[in-house]
Design a protein around this motif. Structure first.
Motif, PDB file in Angstrom:
ATOM      1  N   PHE A  85      14.416  47.167  -6.302  1.00 13.94           N
ATOM      2  CA  PHE A  85      13.394  47.862  -7.086  1.00 13.94           C
ATOM      3  C   PHE A  85      13.189  49.281  -6.577  1.00 13.94           C
ATOM      4  CE2 PHE A  85       9.146  49.526  -7.550  1.00 13.94           C
ATOM      5  CZ  PHE A  85       9.066  49.595  -8.933  1.00 13.94           C
ATOM      6  N   TYR A  92      13.719  52.639  -8.641  1.00 11.11           N
ATOM      7  CA  TYR A  92      12.592  53.560  -8.805  1.00 11.11           C
ATOM      8  C   TYR A  92      13.043  54.988  -8.479  1.00 11.11           C
ATOM      9  CZ  TYR A  92       8.069  55.780  -8.423  1.00 11.11           C
ATOM     10  OH  TYR A  92       7.010  56.636  -8.606  1.00 11.11           O
ATOM     11  N   LYS A 101       2.246  38.531 -10.991  1.00 12.44           N
ATOM     12  CA  LYS A 101       2.429  38.469 -12.448  1.00 12.44           C
ATOM     13  C   LYS A 101       1.255  39.076 -13.218  1.00 12.44           C
ATOM     14  CE  LYS A 101       6.040  35.573 -13.691  1.00 12.44           C
ATOM     15  NZ  LYS A 101       7.104  36.500 -13.984  1.00 12.44           N
ATOM     16  N   ASP A 102       0.041  38.809 -12.751  1.00 11.73           N
ATOM     17  CA  ASP A 102      -1.146  39.309 -13.451  1.00 11.73           C
ATOM     18  C   ASP A 102      -1.255  40.835 -13.455  1.00 11.73           C
ATOM     19  OD1 ASP A 102      -1.833  36.706 -13.992  1.00 11.73           O
ATOM     20  OD2 ASP A 102      -3.393  36.586 -12.463  1.00 11.73           O
ATOM     21  N   ALA A 135      -0.371  43.694  -4.425  1.00 16.21           N
ATOM     22  CA  ALA A 135       1.028  44.099  -4.585  1.00 16.21           C
ATOM     23  C   ALA A 135       1.467  44.676  -3.244  1.00 16.21           C
ATOM     24  CB  ALA A 135       1.149  45.152  -5.680  1.00 16.21           C
ATOM     25  N   ALA A 180       3.462  48.901  -9.421  1.00 15.31           N
ATOM     26  CA  ALA A 180       4.603  49.135  -8.524  1.00 15.31           C
ATOM     27  C   ALA A 180       4.891  50.626  -8.400  1.00 15.31           C
ATOM     28  CB  ALA A 180       5.840  48.391  -9.022  1.00 15.31           C
ATOM     29  N   GLU A 232       1.651  42.861 -13.515  1.00 15.74           N
ATOM     30  CA  GLU A 232       2.880  43.446 -14.052  1.00 15.74           C
ATOM     31  C   GLU A 232       2.595  44.267 -15.303  1.00 15.74           C
ATOM     32  OE1 GLU A 232       5.725  40.318 -14.617  1.00 15.74           O
ATOM     33  OE2 GLU A 232       6.105  40.120 -12.471  1.00 15.74           O
ATOM     34  N   GLY A 233       3.343  45.345 -15.465  1.00 12.29           N
ATOM     35  CA  GLY A 233       3.235  46.180 -16.647  1.00 12.29           C
ATOM     36  C   GLY A 233       2.066  47.153 -16.643  1.00 12.29           C
ATOM     37  N   GLU A 234       1.380  47.265 -15.497  1.00 12.66           N
ATOM     38  CA  GLU A 234       0.221  48.150 -15.405  1.00 12.66           C
ATOM     39  C   GLU A 234       0.488  49.368 -14.530  1.00 12.66           C
ATOM     40  OE1 GLU A 234      -3.458  46.120 -14.578  1.00 12.66           O
ATOM     41  OE2 GLU A 234      -2.827  44.355 -15.711  1.00 12.66           O
ATOM     42  N   THR A 267       9.683  44.422  -2.456  1.00 15.68           N
ATOM     43  CA  THR A 267       8.453  44.750  -3.186  1.00 15.68           C
ATOM     44  C   THR A 267       8.070  43.534  -4.026  1.00 15.68           C
ATOM     45  OG1 THR A 267       9.699  45.752  -4.990  1.00 15.68           O
ATOM     46  CG2 THR A 267       8.844  47.244  -3.322  1.00 15.68           C
ATOM     47  N   GLU A 268       6.772  43.382  -4.200  1.00 19.26           N
ATOM     48  CA  GLU A 268       6.295  42.241  -4.976  1.00 19.26           C
ATOM     49  C   GLU A 268       4.999  42.617  -5.688  1.00 19.26           C
ATOM     50  OE1 GLU A 268       4.720  37.858  -3.797  1.00 19.26           O
ATOM     51  OE2 GLU A 268       6.589  38.512  -2.873  1.00 19.26           O
ATOM     52  N   VAL A 269       4.978  42.387  -6.983  1.00 15.78           N
ATOM     53  CA  VAL A 269       3.777  42.623  -7.791  1.00 15.78           C
ATOM     54  C   VAL A 269       3.414  41.288  -8.448  1.00 15.78           C
ATOM     55  CG1 VAL A 269       2.819  43.844  -9.786  1.00 15.78           C
ATOM     56  CG2 VAL A 269       4.370  45.033  -8.222  1.00 15.78           C
TER      57      VAL A 269
END
Length: 96
Positions: free
Chosen positions: A75, A79, A43-44, A22, A51, A46-48, A39-41
């Protein structure tokens, strides 16, 4: 969770986790302002909270170095809106 590093050669903060990276890209100007541009996270990841960890570490680093921040990336701006305690780091012309 893994440690966030400031990859100064690539002008970005990185968080490597489970074979993915990320990133939070920035431009540092001569006045000591970090312009967060992207910013880039993956897909695998995401939601953890990846970011959030990335931004918190980047902001901590900026504060330790006496830098201000400019949230160009949507983003990063959202944030800061969700975590107003970081508004103290905003460069004067980028306050909201």
């Amino acid at each position: 969770m893994a440690e966030v590093i400031n990859n100064k050669e690539k002008n970005r903060y990185e968080l490597k986790l489970d074979g993915h990276t990320a990133i939070a890209e920035y431009i540092l100007n001569k006045q000591g302002v970090l312009f967060f541009t992207h910013t880039e996270v993956p897909k695998d990841l995401e939601g953890e909270g990846v970011a959030s960890k990335l931004m918190e570490s980047a902001f901590d680093d900026a504060e330790e170095r006496g830098l201000k921040i400019a949230p160009i990336c949507p983003f990063v701006k959202s944030y800061i809106q969700r975590h107003p305690e970081w508004k103290r780091l905003l460069a004067e012309e980028h306050r909201f």
